[in-house]
Each structure stands twice: as C-alpha cells, then as structure tokens.
Design a protein around this motif. Structure first.
Motif, PDB file in Angstrom:
ATOM      1  N   GLU A 148       0.493  -1.213   0.475  1.00  0.00           N
ATOM      2  CA  GLU A 148      -0.282   0.176   0.095  1.00  0.00           C
ATOM      3  C   GLU A 148       0.420   1.029   0.205  1.00  0.00           C
ATOM      4  O   GLU A 148       0.566   2.372  -0.590  1.00  0.00           O
ATOM      5  CB  GLU A 148      -0.661  -0.011   1.366  1.00  0.00           C
ATOM      6  N   HIS A 149       1.685   1.529   1.051  1.00  0.00           N
ATOM      7  CA  HIS A 149       2.701   1.971   0.650  1.00  0.00           C
ATOM      8  C   HIS A 149       3.946   2.684  -0.640  1.00  0.00           C
ATOM      9  O   HIS A 149       3.610   3.412  -1.079  1.00  0.00           O
ATOM     10  CB  HIS A 149       3.763   2.324   1.575  1.00  0.00           C
ATOM     11  N   GLN A 150       4.321   1.375  -1.017  1.00  0.00           N
ATOM     12  CA  GLN A 150       4.549   1.399  -2.016  1.00  0.00           C
ATOM     13  C   GLN A 150       3.518   2.128  -3.567  1.00  0.00           C
ATOM     14  O   GLN A 150       4.257   2.849  -3.929  1.00  0.00           O
ATOM     15  CB  GLN A 150       5.103   0.577  -2.579  1.00  0.00           C
ATOM     16  N   ARG A 151       2.736   1.675  -3.552  1.00  0.00           N
ATOM     17  CA  ARG A 151       1.350   2.443  -4.196  1.00  0.00           C
ATOM     18  C   ARG A 151       1.100   4.300  -4.189  1.00  0.00           C
ATOM     19  O   ARG A 151       1.055   4.715  -5.889  1.00  0.00           O
ATOM     20  CB  ARG A 151      -0.070   1.439  -4.346  1.00  0.00           C
ATOM     21  N   SER A 152       1.543   4.307  -2.897  1.00  0.00           N
ATOM     22  CA  SER A 152       1.331   6.102  -2.712  1.00  0.00           C
ATOM     23  C   SER A 152       2.251   6.857  -3.401  1.00  0.00           C
ATOM     24  O   SER A 152       1.936   8.046  -3.845  1.00  0.00           O
ATOM     25  CB  SER A 152       0.540   5.997  -1.218  1.00  0.00           C
ATOM     26  N   LEU A 153       3.662   5.922  -2.698  1.00  0.00           N
ATOM     27  CA  LEU A 153       4.709   6.646  -2.910  1.00  0.00           C
ATOM     28  C   LEU A 153       4.793   6.487  -4.652  1.00  0.00           C
ATOM     29  O   LEU A 153       5.442   7.441  -5.485  1.00  0.00           O
ATOM     30  CB  LEU A 153       5.671   5.791  -3.296  1.00  0.00           C
ATOM     31  N   ASN A 154       4.818   4.932  -5.130  1.00  0.00           N
ATOM     32  CA  ASN A 154       4.499   6.057  -6.618  1.00  0.00           C
ATOM     33  C   ASN A 154       3.421   6.812  -7.369  1.00  0.00           C
ATOM     34  O   ASN A 154       3.386   7.938  -7.705  1.00  0.00           O
ATOM     35  CB  ASN A 154       4.117   4.209  -7.625  1.00  0.00           C
ATOM     36  N   VAL A 173      12.779   6.397  -0.977  1.00  0.00           N
ATOM     37  CA  VAL A 173      12.095   5.912   0.373  1.00  0.00           C
ATOM     38  C   VAL A 173      11.406   4.476  -0.755  1.00  0.00           C
ATOM     39  O   VAL A 173      11.357   3.486  -0.003  1.00  0.00           O
ATOM     40  CB  VAL A 173      10.905   7.136   0.415  1.00  0.00           C
ATOM     41  N   GLY A 174      10.869   4.859  -1.564  1.00  0.00           N
ATOM     42  CA  GLY A 174      10.483   3.203  -2.668  1.00  0.00           C
ATOM     43  C   GLY A 174      11.540   2.153  -2.630  1.00  0.00           C
ATOM     44  O   GLY A 174      10.893   1.026  -2.329  1.00  0.00           O
ATOM     45  N   LEU A 175      12.700   2.786  -3.033  1.00  0.00           N
ATOM     46  CA  LEU A 175      13.645   1.430  -2.896  1.00  0.00           C
ATOM     47  C   LEU A 175      13.804   0.778  -1.186  1.00  0.00           C
ATOM     48  O   LEU A 175      13.675  -0.563  -1.333  1.00  0.00           O
ATOM     49  CB  LEU A 175      15.040   2.276  -3.343  1.00  0.00           C
ATOM     50  N   ARG A 176      13.664   1.805  -0.135  1.00  0.00           N
ATOM     51  CA  ARG A 176      14.309   0.793   0.544  1.00  0.00           C
ATOM     52  C   ARG A 176      13.270   0.325   0.916  1.00  0.00           C
ATOM     53  O   ARG A 176      12.969  -1.115   1.720  1.00  0.00           O
ATOM     54  CB  ARG A 176      13.878   2.582   1.474  1.00  0.00           C
ATOM     55  N   ILE A 177      12.146   0.999   0.742  1.00  0.00           N
ATOM     56  CA  ILE A 177      10.370  -0.131   0.916  1.00  0.00           C
ATOM     57  C   ILE A 177      10.838  -1.405   0.190  1.00  0.00           C
ATOM     58  O   ILE A 177      10.756  -2.682   1.332  1.00  0.00           O
ATOM     59  CB  ILE A 177       9.556   0.566   1.114  1.00  0.00           C
TER      60      ILE A 177
END
Length: 192
Positions: A17-23, A86-90
């Motif tokens: 979900e967080h990855q989607r919001s970052l994208n 941040v997405g890469l860290r996730i």
C-alpha cells in the motif's frame, strides 16, 4: 475491533500500500514538473516578445519568474529522487522480509529433519552394515578358494589340449603344421 476498522493488514499488505502511494506521489510530481517546464518555455517566449517590444521592466519580472520556475523544477526533481529512494528502501525491506520468511521455513525443515535423524541408531545401522559386508566378503573369498581347490585349471588345460590333439590327429593335422596346412587347403580349394 475488526468490525470497526476492518481486518488487520499484514506487513506485506502495508508495504504494498505504501509503495503504491509513493508511486502515485512520484507520478503527481512528474505531472507538476511537466507543467512547470511548459510554463518555463512559455516564459522564455514571452521574455523574447517583451524584449522585442522593448519592455524591459516586464522582461525583468518575467526573468525573476523564470528563475523561480527553474528552481521549482529542480526541487521537483529532488523530491522525486527522494521519493524513489524511499520506495527503494521499502522494496528492500520487503525483500528482506521475504528472505527472513524463507529462512524461517528452511530452519523449521532442518529442525524437523534433525529430530527425525536418530544418530545412535544411524551409527548402529552403519556398524551392522559394515559387519555384514565384511562377513559377506569373507564368505565369498572362502567359496572362491573352495571352488578353485576343487577345479584345477591346469588339469582342465591339459585335458582340453589332449582333446584338441586327438581331434586334429583324427583329421590328420599336426598342431604345429596347422597354419601352413590351412593355407595349402585354401589354395587347393580355390584352385577348383
């Protein structure tokens, strides 16, 4: 509490979900940056028009606006880069979690295999196998010796030579002359 807030989300679902919001945020930033870049091109053309019309005050104001727009474009690039980091860290955390889960499963399997292996019993089985194998080798060697003692190969060779000589004598061939005799028979045979 599930009926109030819904079912609890697993860490993997939360990460997704967080990855989607970052994208989505990265796409929004790209959209805004593209708008600013088109505005920058428009400002450049407006500055050129104002300069041709000899309106220097308007040119200075638009130039300040152009500088500000370029700074914002750079800031959007920086924010986009930070969001991607941040997405890469996730993603790295998700990969680490998957690896930890896999290692947990392997550890459980290894633990169950180690429990299933009874080391004293395995050692006893191997000792019994070695003992039985040695006994079988000894018995085989004893049988081979007994067979060799009962069957004397030298006598067999002597008997077989005697039988061959007897057959050759009946035919009228001497063993020492057999090669030349065979050659002469073949010549005699082919002459007809």
């Amino acid at each position: 509490m599930d009926f109030l807030f819904g079912p609890r989300k697993t860490p993997a679902q939360k990460l997704k979900e967080h990855q989607r919001s970052l994208n989505k945020a990265v796409r929004d930033l790209d959209r805004e940056r593209t708008k600013l870049e088109t505005q920058e091109k428009k400002l450049i053309s407006d500055i050129k028009k104002s300069a041709k019309a000899n309106q220097m005050n308007a040119c200075k104001i638009m130039a300040k606006d152009l500088v500000r727009t370029r700074r914002y474009v750079q800031k959007f690039y920086q924010m986009r880069t930070q969001l991607q980091a941040v997405g890469l860290r996730i993603q790295t955390m998700s990969s680490n979690q998957a690896m930890a889960d896999a290692m947990r499963g392997v550890t459980k399997a290894m633990r169950s295999m180690n429990k299933a292996v009874n080391l004293p019993q395995l050692t006893q089985i191997m000792m019994d196998f070695e003992k039985e194998s040695d006994m079988m080798d000894m018995k085989e060697e004893m049988m081979n010796d007994a067979i060799d003692d009962n069957i004397d190969e030298e006598e067999d060779e002597g008997e077989s030579d005697a039988i061959v000589n007897q057959v050759l004598d009946e035919i009228g061939i001497n063993l020492n002359q057999s090669v030349s005799w065979d050659y002469s028979i073949n010549l005699w045979y082919y002459s007809f």
